[in-house]
Design a protein around this motif. Structure first.
Motif, PDB file in Angstrom:
ATOM      1  N   GLN A  57       0.838  -1.192   0.000  1.00 21.64           N
ATOM      2  CA  GLN A  57       0.000   0.000   0.000  1.00 21.64           C
ATOM      3  C   GLN A  57       0.872   1.239   0.000  1.00 21.64           C
ATOM      4  O   GLN A  57       1.907   1.292   0.634  1.00 21.64           O
ATOM      5  CB  GLN A  57      -0.949   0.002   1.193  1.00 21.64           C
TER       6      GLN A  57
ATOM      7  N   GLU B 260      -8.440   3.535  -0.968  1.00 22.38           N
ATOM      8  CA  GLU B 260      -8.062   2.260  -0.354  1.00 22.38           C
ATOM      9  C   GLU B 260      -8.139   2.342   1.172  1.00 22.38           C
ATOM     10  O   GLU B 260      -8.726   1.472   1.831  1.00 22.38           O
ATOM     11  CB  GLU B 260      -6.645   1.906  -0.798  1.00 22.38           C
ATOM     12  N   LEU B 261      -7.580   3.406   1.706  1.00 22.89           N
ATOM     13  CA  LEU B 261      -7.622   3.611   3.158  1.00 22.89           C
ATOM     14  C   LEU B 261      -9.066   3.627   3.650  1.00 22.89           C
ATOM     15  O   LEU B 261      -9.423   2.954   4.633  1.00 22.89           O
ATOM     16  CB  LEU B 261      -6.917   4.934   3.481  1.00 22.89           C
TER      17      LEU B 261
ATOM     18  N   GLN C 156     -10.774   0.149   3.547  1.00 26.70           N
ATOM     19  CA  GLN C 156     -10.278  -0.680   4.656  1.00 26.70           C
ATOM     20  C   GLN C 156     -11.014  -0.344   5.939  1.00 26.70           C
ATOM     21  O   GLN C 156     -11.473  -1.204   6.678  1.00 26.70           O
ATOM     22  CB  GLN C 156      -8.785  -0.425   4.878  1.00 26.70           C
TER      23      GLN C 156
ATOM     24  N   GLN D 163     -12.408  -9.858  10.029  1.00 24.43           N
ATOM     25  CA  GLN D 163     -12.304  -8.785  11.011  1.00 24.43           C
ATOM     26  C   GLN D 163     -13.668  -8.542  11.649  1.00 24.43           C
ATOM     27  O   GLN D 163     -14.694  -8.605  11.001  1.00 24.43           O
ATOM     28  CB  GLN D 163     -11.771  -7.502  10.365  1.00 24.43           C
TER      29      GLN D 163
ATOM     30  N   GLN E 155      -4.215  -0.795  10.923  1.00 25.54           N
ATOM     31  CA  GLN E 155      -4.440  -0.776   9.468  1.00 25.54           C
ATOM     32  C   GLN E 155      -4.273   0.633   8.941  1.00 25.54           C
ATOM     33  O   GLN E 155      -3.619   0.892   7.932  1.00 25.54           O
ATOM     34  CB  GLN E 155      -5.864  -1.250   9.155  1.00 25.54           C
ATOM     35  N   LEU E 156      -4.916   1.527   9.647  1.00 21.93           N
ATOM     36  CA  LEU E 156      -4.886   2.932   9.288  1.00 21.93           C
ATOM     37  C   LEU E 156      -3.483   3.498   9.258  1.00 21.93           C
ATOM     38  O   LEU E 156      -3.050   4.153   8.310  1.00 21.93           O
ATOM     39  CB  LEU E 156      -5.641   3.670  10.387  1.00 21.93           C
TER      40      LEU E 156
ATOM     41  N   HIS F 264      -0.774   2.099   8.878  1.00 18.12           N
ATOM     42  CA  HIS F 264       0.072   1.556   7.815  1.00 18.12           C
ATOM     43  C   HIS F 264       0.099   2.450   6.592  1.00 18.12           C
ATOM     44  O   HIS F 264       1.026   2.400   5.794  1.00 18.12           O
ATOM     45  CB  HIS F 264      -0.416   0.162   7.412  1.00 18.12           C
ATOM     46  N   TYR F 265      -0.926   3.266   6.415  1.00 16.09           N
ATOM     47  CA  TYR F 265      -0.985   4.126   5.236  1.00 16.09           C
ATOM     48  C   TYR F 265      -0.150   5.387   5.406  1.00 16.09           C
ATOM     49  O   TYR F 265      -0.022   6.168   4.471  1.00 16.09           O
ATOM     50  CB  TYR F 265      -2.438   4.501   4.927  1.00 16.09           C
TER      51      TYR F 265
END
Lengths: 115, 115
Positions: free
Chosen positions: A4, A86-87, A90, B4, B90-91, B93-94
């Motif tokens: 990503q 994408e964010l 998710q 999830q 997850q967040l 990671h961006y």
DNA sequence: TTATCATATAACAATTTACTTATATAAGCA
DNA sequence: TGCTTATATAAGTAAATTGTTATATGATAA
């Protein structure tokens, strides 16, 4: 670990602020599975039509949704071209579906009007 | 598609509002890789110490971080027990790593003080 | 054209947010 | 003990947010 690309922290904070509002977050989750028009949002959220317009404008200004005019109605949908698509997707996966609101509209006969 | 669990939309909106601030979002990204204490944040963000305390308190009240007292210093770190841990990770990671801030501290000799 | 319906914009008010400075608390050290 | 350092809390303020009502715009239909 997903592949990503990263986004600037400032621009991410802006998107998260847009999503950090219960009304707008629910709108986005609804839009993930359905196009909606302003009049539907008015019914669902029980706020005034201008309040809805202001929320969708923020989402549009942030590039998260796009609008399509269909006669006198304007339908909103997720903007898949967004830099943050994408964010956001998710994120939305963690939220329960909001179809109940649409079903309630249907049962009131209010879903048909903008079709 | 990941496996999830979902969280309530209202509680997710609250978390996203916490992260929808450039300062707090940067703090979280820093904490993803390092423990930090208040005095480091003061140097990094160039806001007053009370302003930093208020930000970390919001993150703590939201359950996103936890604090550990080490003598006179209080170190903050990601709370892995948070109901929103997975979503937040997850967040984050961006976002691009924020180590540059720590390196800058190091070069000023300010990283050592709370060790 | 005029009336109607869907949506947008303007102007304003109440609330929340994110700082500030001043002060309190709590630990470490002479 | 009293002084210093790290952090928290309190009080106040300016700006941002989110709603409201009133009005404007733009499309459709009589």
């Amino acid at each position: 670990m997903n592949k990503q690309s990263t986004v600037e922290i400032e621009s991410a904070a802006h998107v998260l602020k847009l999503l950090g509002d219960k009304t707008r977050l629910t709108m986005m989750k609804l839009l993930q599975a359905n196009e909606c028009c302003v009049c539907e949002f008015v019914e669902i959220f029980e706020i005034s039509q201008p309040a809805v317009s202001q929320h969708v404008r923020k989402l549009r200004d942030g590039g998260l949704v796009k609008e399509t005019r269909r006669g006198q109605w304007i339908h909103y949908s997720i903007n898949e071209e967004s830099q943050h698509y994408e964010l956001v997707q998710q994120l939305l996966h963690y939220l329960p579906g909001q179809e109940k609101h649409l079903e309630e509209l249907q049962s009131k006969g209010l879903r048909i009007i903008c079709k």
